[in-house]
Motif scaffolding. Structure first.
Motif, PDB file in Angstrom:
ATOM      1  N   ASN A 104      -4.698   4.126   3.814  1.00 34.42           N
ATOM      2  CA  ASN A 104      -4.690   5.227   2.862  1.00 34.42           C
ATOM      3  C   ASN A 104      -4.956   6.550   3.592  1.00 34.42           C
ATOM      4  OD1 ASN A 104      -4.815   6.862   0.657  1.00 34.42           O
ATOM      5  ND2 ASN A 104      -6.493   5.771  -0.356  1.00 34.42           N
ATOM      6  N   LEU A 105      -3.960   7.441   3.593  1.00 35.99           N
ATOM      7  CA  LEU A 105      -4.120   8.721   4.268  1.00 35.99           C
ATOM      8  C   LEU A 105      -4.993   9.682   3.472  1.00 35.99           C
ATOM      9  CD1 LEU A 105      -0.518   9.332   5.670  1.00 35.99           C
ATOM     10  CD2 LEU A 105      -2.472   8.242   6.767  1.00 35.99           C
ATOM     11  N   SER A 106      -5.361   9.337   2.256  1.00 39.53           N
ATOM     12  CA  SER A 106      -6.311  10.154   1.512  1.00 39.53           C
ATOM     13  C   SER A 106      -7.722   9.988   2.052  1.00 39.53           C
ATOM     14  CB  SER A 106      -6.297   9.774   0.027  1.00 39.53           C
ATOM     15  OG  SER A 106      -5.035  10.044  -0.551  1.00 39.53           O
TER      16      SER A 106
ATOM     17  N   GLU B 254       0.842  -1.193   0.000  1.00 42.64           N
ATOM     18  CA  GLU B 254       0.000   0.000   0.000  1.00 42.64           C
ATOM     19  C   GLU B 254       0.880   1.247   0.000  1.00 42.64           C
ATOM     20  OE1 GLU B 254      -3.694   0.246   2.459  1.00 42.64           O
ATOM     21  OE2 GLU B 254      -2.909  -1.577   3.374  1.00 42.64           O
ATOM     22  N   ASN B 255       0.478   2.256  -0.755  1.00 44.05           N
ATOM     23  CA  ASN B 255       1.100   3.573  -0.672  1.00 44.05           C
ATOM     24  C   ASN B 255       0.468   4.367   0.458  1.00 44.05           C
ATOM     25  OD1 ASN B 255       1.841   2.729  -3.531  1.00 44.05           O
ATOM     26  ND2 ASN B 255       2.851   4.721  -3.411  1.00 44.05           N
ATOM     27  N   ARG B 256       1.110   5.473   0.803  1.00 43.16           N
ATOM     28  CA  ARG B 256       0.567   6.301   1.877  1.00 43.16           C
ATOM     29  C   ARG B 256      -0.749   6.953   1.476  1.00 43.16           C
ATOM     30  NH1 ARG B 256       3.704   8.845   5.839  1.00 43.16           N
ATOM     31  NH2 ARG B 256       2.752  10.811   5.247  1.00 43.16           N
ATOM     32  N   LYS B 257      -0.844   7.402   0.228  1.00 44.06           N
ATOM     33  CA  LYS B 257      -2.054   8.057  -0.267  1.00 44.06           C
ATOM     34  C   LYS B 257      -2.414   7.467  -1.631  1.00 44.06           C
ATOM     35  CE  LYS B 257      -1.896  12.505   2.148  1.00 44.06           C
ATOM     36  NZ  LYS B 257      -1.950  13.990   1.985  1.00 44.06           N
ATOM     37  N   ASN B 258      -3.443   8.032  -2.237  1.00 41.02           N
ATOM     38  CA  ASN B 258      -3.859   7.569  -3.557  1.00 41.02           C
ATOM     39  C   ASN B 258      -2.719   7.703  -4.564  1.00 41.02           C
ATOM     40  OD1 ASN B 258      -6.456   6.914  -2.747  1.00 41.02           O
ATOM     41  ND2 ASN B 258      -7.281   8.925  -3.263  1.00 41.02           N
ATOM     42  N   ILE B 259      -2.570   6.701  -5.405  1.00 43.62           N
ATOM     43  CA  ILE B 259      -1.461   6.660  -6.356  1.00 43.62           C
ATOM     44  C   ILE B 259      -1.744   7.630  -7.507  1.00 43.62           C
ATOM     45  CG2 ILE B 259      -0.228   5.183  -7.983  1.00 43.62           C
ATOM     46  CD1 ILE B 259      -0.746   2.857  -6.100  1.00 43.62           C
ATOM     47  N   ALA B 260      -0.731   8.421  -7.852  1.00 39.62           N
ATOM     48  CA  ALA B 260      -0.848   9.371  -8.959  1.00 39.62           C
ATOM     49  C   ALA B 260      -0.214   8.843 -10.236  1.00 39.62           C
ATOM     50  CB  ALA B 260      -0.208  10.709  -8.582  1.00 39.62           C
TER      51      ALA B 260
ATOM     52  N   GLN C 268      -5.532   7.666  10.297  1.00 36.71           N
ATOM     53  CA  GLN C 268      -4.349   7.935  11.103  1.00 36.71           C
ATOM     54  C   GLN C 268      -4.762   8.217  12.551  1.00 36.71           C
ATOM     55  OE1 GLN C 268      -2.290  11.393   9.660  1.00 36.71           O
ATOM     56  NE2 GLN C 268      -4.150  12.366   8.916  1.00 36.71           N
ATOM     57  N   GLU C 269      -3.886   7.814  13.453  1.00 40.05           N
ATOM     58  CA  GLU C 269      -4.177   7.964  14.879  1.00 40.05           C
ATOM     59  C   GLU C 269      -3.873   9.378  15.370  1.00 40.05           C
ATOM     60  OE1 GLU C 269      -5.579   5.658  16.707  1.00 40.05           O
ATOM     61  OE2 GLU C 269      -5.611   4.188  15.080  1.00 40.05           O
TER      62      GLU C 269
ATOM     63  N   GLU D 292     -14.527   8.639   4.133  1.00 42.14           N
ATOM     64  CA  GLU D 292     -14.146   8.116   5.445  1.00 42.14           C
ATOM     65  C   GLU D 292     -13.935   6.612   5.356  1.00 42.14           C
ATOM     66  OE1 GLU D 292     -16.052   7.668   9.949  1.00 42.14           O
ATOM     67  OE2 GLU D 292     -17.020   8.925   8.435  1.00 42.14           O
ATOM     68  N   ALA D 293     -12.865   6.135   5.960  1.00 39.17           N
ATOM     69  CA  ALA D 293     -12.573   4.702   5.982  1.00 39.17           C
ATOM     70  C   ALA D 293     -13.552   4.002   6.914  1.00 39.17           C
ATOM     71  CB  ALA D 293     -11.134   4.458   6.446  1.00 39.17           C
ATOM     72  N   ARG D 294     -14.393   3.174   6.361  1.00 39.55           N
ATOM     73  CA  ARG D 294     -15.358   2.444   7.169  1.00 39.55           C
ATOM     74  C   ARG D 294     -15.806   1.190   6.434  1.00 39.55           C
ATOM     75  NH1 ARG D 294     -20.718   6.375   6.909  1.00 39.55           N
ATOM     76  NH2 ARG D 294     -20.763   6.665   4.664  1.00 39.55           N
TER      77      ARG D 294
END
Length: 919
Positions: A646-648, A68-74, A653-654, A703-705
C-alpha cells in the motif's frame, strides 16, 4: 560460535516456507470508501485499506480477497451478476477482478480521483466520475484476456464542479448525476434526437445523490444541507401539449432506444420535470454525509454527520426509523436487495455495522482497534487470537470466521502484551497503566487484576505453562520482574538484577525456567522453582528487544537493537548461532528519508520472534514492511514476506518519485486539510506532539511495520499484528493446485474409472491423494465402504499417512459423517501407531489439527445431546401436564372430589370408577 550472514548466503526455500500465502485480514473491517451488498444480499463487501474483505452474513465468516490496490481504495462496484468487481484507489487507478476466483483481470488508470463508479443494471457498461465529467466504459469480459479491455463509450459534460454520484435507471438507458455545483442532470446512454440533458437546479448546497422511483415517474434529489426535493412531471396543460408534440416530432431513433411504444424510456426522455415537493430533515448542526435508496419499498436511507441514520418513506416523507449507531459520521450506507438489512461504515472509528431495521437488531457489529495493534497471541487450539492495541482494548478474534466476538475495555492505557493460558479459557494482558489483568473467556469478565507496590509501566508478559504463575516486567525504578499467583492474585516474588527496562519475558515449555531480556544488553535465565537465587547474565552486543523459546525448551532466540538474532543454548549457556538480519529486514523508504532504502538500515531491528511448532524455523518481524522466516538450525533466510504494498503507507516503496517533490517538500506531507468541504474535517483538533513520530508535524502517514508475529500452535498458519490489521498467512488454500508425486496417467477420469468400474479403493484413494484435488479426494473417500476401512488403513503407504490425517482433520470440522471419520482415525492409529509415535515431532502440526477436529466433534455431540435431552424432558413434561388435565376434566365430569380420586384401589376410588366405565 557460528555466524550466518544471510546477505551472502545462497537463498533456498523449503516447501513449508514457500507455501505460506496470504489468507485473511482480521482486525480491520472498514477503512474508507463505500460498502456494498452482493446481489443475493447475503454478503457485505467492504474496503480495508488497499484490500477488499467480504463478510458472509449467513455463514458468519469473512474472507479477504488476495489482490491489492496501489493505495487505499476509494470506491468499489460489483457487477449485477457478481462476476466482476472493480476497485478504484485514491489516485484513480482501478483493478478489475474476477470476484468469485479473486483473480486480477486488468489494471486501468482513470487519471483522476473517482468519487463514484457504478455498473449499469444490465452489466454492459461502467459509469465513473471524472472531475466535472462522467465517463461511460464498456464492461470488459471476465472470461477472455484482451490487450485493451476498457473501451470508452462516451464522455458526458455539463457540470461545472466535481460530480459526486451516479444513478442508473432500471432499463440501463438513462442515468442521473449530481455535483458540487448544486445541480443534478439526466443523461441518456445513447443519443436521442433533439434531447438535451435535463438540469435539476434549486438546491443551496452540494447535491449528494439523485434517485429514480420504481415507476421512473419521480426523481428525488438529496442535498448535503438536508434538503430533499421531489421532481415529477409538470401538470401544466400547455406543457403537456408541448410534450406530446415533442414526442410526435422527436422519435427515438438511436440504437436500442428506437421504439414507438410509450414505455419508461420515452417518458424519462421527454418528461418536463418540475419540483413537486420540498422536504427538509431539520437536524440543526448536522449534515447529510451518505445516502442510498431502495426503490421497491420507496425507502430513503440517510446517514448524518453525528452518527445518526434514518429511514424515510417517499413521497410522503414519513420518518419510519431513526437510530444512533456511531459516535462519528456515517461515511457509507448500503441496503440489500430485499430492503431488510442496512450496512453502515464509519471511517474514523473503523466500524462496520449491519442493521435489520424491521426487527431492530444487529446482524453484524464489528470494529477494529482505534489506534495501532501492538501484540497478539494464539490460543492453545489455534482457534482464537487475542490482540491488544494503543486504544487500551483487548479483542478476541475467531481465527476461522475472522470476527471479533468479545472486547475488554478495562485497561486505562495502551495494551503492550497479551498471552493465553495453556490450559483453560483465560487470557492475560499487560498495559502501560501499571496493571496486569486476567480475563475469563467463559463468563467474559475481568476476574483478576495484578498490581505492584510502586507504579510500573508493563511492556512484557509471560504465563507459566500450568497457568498458576504470571510474570510481567517493564519500566520502573528498579527494572524488576514481578510474579503473581493466578489463584490468589497476590504478589509472590520480585526478581531484581536488570539494569534497564525489561523488554521481553518467556517461560520454557516445561515451566522450569524464565528468561528475561532487557535493554541492559543482557538476558537472564531464572530458576522458577529452585532455591538458588544466583543468576548469571548472558551478555549481548546491543539492547535486547524480543525473545522466544524453542518448543523443546533447550534453546532461546534473542533479537537485539543492531539487527542481529542470537540463538542461545540455555542449558549450557553457549551461543550457538548468530544471524545477521539487518540487511534482511531493511527495505522501504519513507517520504522524508534522505538516503535510499538500500542504505537506510538504521533503526531496522526485529521486535518480535516466534518459533514454528516443530522448532525448525524462526519467524521475525520488526519496523519494516518485511517479515523474515529463517532456518533455525543453519540461520539461513528462507523467505521474506512483504506485509503490504500500500503506497498510502510510509516505507512501502523502494524508490521515491521525484515528480511528487515540490518546493515545500514532498507532496504527501503537505497538509491539505483546509481544502476539505466540511468544517469538521477542516478543523485540526490534534495537539502538537500528540502522535508518534515527528512531533513537529500535525499530519502524518502511517508507517508499514510489524509489531508482533506469532505462529499458530497447529503450524498451519502464522499471524502478524501490522499497521493494516491482523494479517494471517496460511498453508491451507483450496484454489492452489499442489500435486504430490503426480504421474501422467493420473487424471480425474482414470481415478473415477478405477473407483467405479474396477472397485480398487486403495489405488483410487492413493491416486486422488497424488492429484491433491480436495473435491476428488472427498468423492473417493466417501465411496469407500466402512467394512474395507481397516484393510485399507493397514495397506496405506506411510508416505500418504500425513495427507490423510490432515484431510481427516478438515473433514471432522466440515462433514457430518462423524462415525465414518472416527472409524478411519481409529484404524490409521491402530495400523501405524508405532510409526507415528517415532515421528511425532514431524507430525505435531497434523496431530494438533486432528485434535482440534475431534474436540469440535466432541463439543458438537455434547451440545446436541444436551439439546435432545432438554427437548425430551420438555415433551414428557407436556405429556404429563396433558394427562393431568385430562384426568381433572374426567373427574369433573364424574362429579368426584379430590379425596375420592386419591383413594388407592378402593371401590369409590378413581381407578376403580374409571375401570368400571371402561368395562
Amino acid at each position: 560460535m557460528a555466524v550466518a550472514s544471510t546477505s551472502s548466503a545462497p537463498l533456498y526455500k523449503t516447501p513449508a516456507a514457500s507455501s505460506f500465502r496470504f489468507s485473511n485480514l482480521c482486525g480491520t473491517v472498514y477503512k474508507q470508501g463505500n460498502v456494498a451488498f452482493t446481489p443475493d444480499g447475503n454478503s457485505v463487501i467492504s474496503p480495508v485499506g488497499n484490500r477488499v474483505s467480504v463478510f458472509d452474513l449467513v455463514t458468519n465468516k469473512s474472507r479477504t480477497l488476495a489482490f491489492e490496490n496501489r493505495k487505499n481504495i476509494a470506491r468499489i462496484a460489483l457487477s449485477p451478476d457478481a462476476n466482476v468487481l472493480i476497485s478504484v484507489d485514491e489516485d484513480g487507478r482501478a483493478v478489475l477482478v474476477n470476484f468469485k476466483r479473486s483473480t486480477v483481470l486488468h489494471h486501468f488508470n482513470f487519471k483522476k480521483p473517482v468519487r463514484d463508479i457504478k455498473f449499469s443494471p444490465d452489466g454492459k457498461f461502467i459509469a465513473a466520475t471524472h472531475g466535472s465529467k462522467v465517463q461511460v466504459w464498456q464492461t470488459p469480459s471476465h472470461l477472455a484476456r484482451e490487450f485493451a479491455p476498457f473501451v470508452l463509450h462516451r464522455e458526458y459534460t455539463g457540470h461545472y464542479d466535481d460530480v459526486l454520484s451516479i444513478t442508473w435507471s432500471a432499463d440501463s438507458r438513462f442515468f442521473l448525476t449530481t455535483s458540487k455545483d448544486m445541480t443534478a442532470r439526466l443523461y441518456t446512454l445513447y443519443p436521442v434526437e433533439g434531447y438535451r440533458p435535463r438540469t435539476f437546479a434549486g438546491h443551496r448546497d452540494a447535491v449528494l445523490a439523485a434517485y429514480f422511483s420504481e415507476d421512473h415517474k419521480t426523481i428525488y434529489t438529496v442535498a448535503r444541507d438536508g434538503a430533499v426535493f421531489t421532481w415529477a412531471r409538470k401538470e401544466d396543460e400547455d406543457e403537456d401539449e408541448d410534450d406530446s408534440e415533442d414526442e410526435e416530432r422527436l422519435p427515438l431513433g438511436a440504437g436500442p432506444l428506437a421504439s414507438t411504444s410509450t414505455g419508461p424510456d420515452n417518458t424519462i426522455a421527454h418528461t418536463r420535470w418540475g419540483i413537486q415537493q420540498r422536504h427538509y430533515f431539520m437536524r440543526v448542526g448536522t449534515r447529510v454525509v451518505s445516502t442510498t435508496w431502495h426503490a421497491a419499498s420507496n425507502l430513503l436511507i440517510v446517514g448524518f454527520s453525528d452518527g445518526v441514520f434514518g429511514l424515510w418513506e417517499m413521497p410522503s416523507f414519513t420518518n419510519v426509523h431513526t437510530l444512533s449507531v456511531s459516535q462519528e459520521k456515517i461515511t457509507s450506507v448500503a441496503v440489500n436487495p430485499t430492503g431488510e438489512w442496512l450496512a453502515f461504515g464509519a471511517s474514523k472509528l473503523g466500524q462496520l455495522l449491519v442493521w435489520e431495521w424491521q426487527s431492530e437488531s444487529y446482524i453484524l457489529k464489528q470494529q477494529g482497534h482505534y489506534f495501532d495493534m501492538n501484540t497478539l497471541s494464539f490460543s492453545a487450539d489455534g482457534q482464537q487470537v487475542a490482540t491488544g492495541g494503543d486504544d487500551g482494548k483487548v479483542k478476541i478474534w475467531n481465527a476461522t470466521s475472522g470476527f471479533c466476538f468479545v472486547t475488554f475495555e478495562d485497561h486505562a492505557s495502551a495494551v503492550t502484551a497479551v498471552d493465553f493460558a495453556k490450559q483453560g479459557q483465560v487470557v492475560f494482558s499487560a498495559s502501560l497503566d501499571g496493571t496486569v489483568r486476567a480475563f475469563d473467556l467463559i463468563r467474559y469478565r475481568n476476574f483478576r487484576t495484578f498490581t505492584t507496590p510502586a507504579p510500573v509501566q508493563f511492556n512484557s508478559l509471560a504465563v507459566d505453562p500450568s497457568g498458576e504463575i504470571v510474570c510481567a516486567g517493564g519500566t520502573g525504578d528498579g527494572f524488576e520482574i514481578y510474579m503473581w499467583s493466578t489463584q490468589t492474585g497476590k504478589l509472590i516474588d520480585i526478581l531484581a538484577g536488570h539494569e534497564g527496562p525489561v523488554s521481553a519475558l518467556a517461560f520454557s515449555p516445561l515451566g522450569d525456567r524464565l528468561v528475561s531480556a532487557s535493554w541492559d544488553k543482557s538476558i537472564r535465565v531464572w530458576d522458577t522453582y529452585g532455591r538458588s537465587t544466583a543468576v548469571e547474565p548472558f551478555p549481548l552486543k546491543a539492547d535486547a528487544l524480543a525473545l522466544a523459546f524453542r518448543p523443546d525448551g533447550k534453546e532461546v532466540a534473542v533479537s537485539t537493537l543492531d539487527g542481529q538474532i542470537s540463538l542461545w543454548n540455555v542449558v549450557d549457556g553457549v551461543q550457538r548461532t548468530l544471524i545477521e538480519g539487518r540487511k534482511d529486514i531493511s527495505g522501504g523508504r519513507k517520504v522524508d528519508d534522505r538516503v535510499t532504502a538500500a542504505n537506510n538500515s538504521s533503526g531496522k531491528a526485529f521486535n518480535s520472534l516466534s518459533y514454528t511448532a516443530d522448532g525448525s524455523c524462526l519467524l521475525a518481524g520488526g519496523n519494516s514492511k518485511h517479515v523474515c522466516l529463517y532456518d533455525a538450525r543453519d540461520g539461513v533466510l528462507l523467505r521474506r514476506f512483504q506485509i503490504s504494498q500500500n503506497l498510502s503507507l510510509d516505507g512501502t516503496q523502494e524508490f521515491l518519485d521525484s515528480r511528487n517533490l515540490t518546493e515545500s517538500g514532498p507532496r504527501e506531507l503537505i497538509d491539505d486539510r483546509g481544502e476539505l468541504s466540511d468544517l469538521e474535517d477542516r478543523v485540526d483538533k490534534s495537539l502538537p506532539g500528540a502522535r508518534g513520530g515527528d512531533l513537529s508535524r500535525r499530519k502524518y502517514r502511517p508507517e508499514a511495520r510489524t509489531k508482533s508475529v506469532r505462529f499458530s500452535p497447529t503450524g498451519r498458519s502464522w499471524a502478524a499484528a501490522s499497521t493494516e490489521g491482523l494479517l494471517i498467512y496460511s498453508l491451507d488454500d483450496s484454489i492452489t493446485f499442489d500435486p504430490f508425486e503426480l504421474d501422467v496417467d493420473i487424471t480425474p477420469a482414470t481415478i473415477l474409472e478405477t473407483l467405479n468400474e474396477e472397485r480398487h479403493y486403495l489405488k483410487a484413494f492413493v491416486m486422488a491423494l497424488r492429484l491433491n484435488e480436495r473435491p476428488l479426494i472427498q468423492t473417493v473417500y466417501e465411496s469407500i465402504p466402512p467394512s474395507a476401512i481397516s484393510l485399507l488403513a493397514r495397506q496405506l503407504p506411510v508416505t500418504y499417512l500425513e495427507p490423510v490425517l490432515r484431510f481427516l482433520g478438515t473433514q471432522l470440522e466440515k462433514s457430518p459423517h462423524i462415525e465414518f471419520h472416527l472409524v478411519w482415525v481409529s484404524a490409521l492409529f491402530a495400523a501405524h501407531g508405532k510409526h507415528l509415535r517415532l515421528h511425532s515431532t514431524q507430525h505435531a502440526a497434523t496431530f494438533r489439527g486432528l485434535q482440534k477436529g475431534l474436540t469440535d466433534v466432541q463439543e458438537s455431540i455434547v451440545k446436541l445431546s444436551d439439546e435432545n435431552s432438554f427437548s425430551l424432558e420438555f415433551i414428557l413434561d407436556q405429556q404429563r401436564t396433558r394427562q393431568l388435565a385430562d384426568e381433572a376434566e374426567e373427574r369433573q365430569a364424574l362429579g368426584m372430589t379430590d379425596g375420592a380420586a386419591t383413594e388407592p384401589n378402593g371401590v369409590n376410588g378413581f381407578a376403580g370408577r374409571r375401570m368400571a366405565i371402561d368395562l
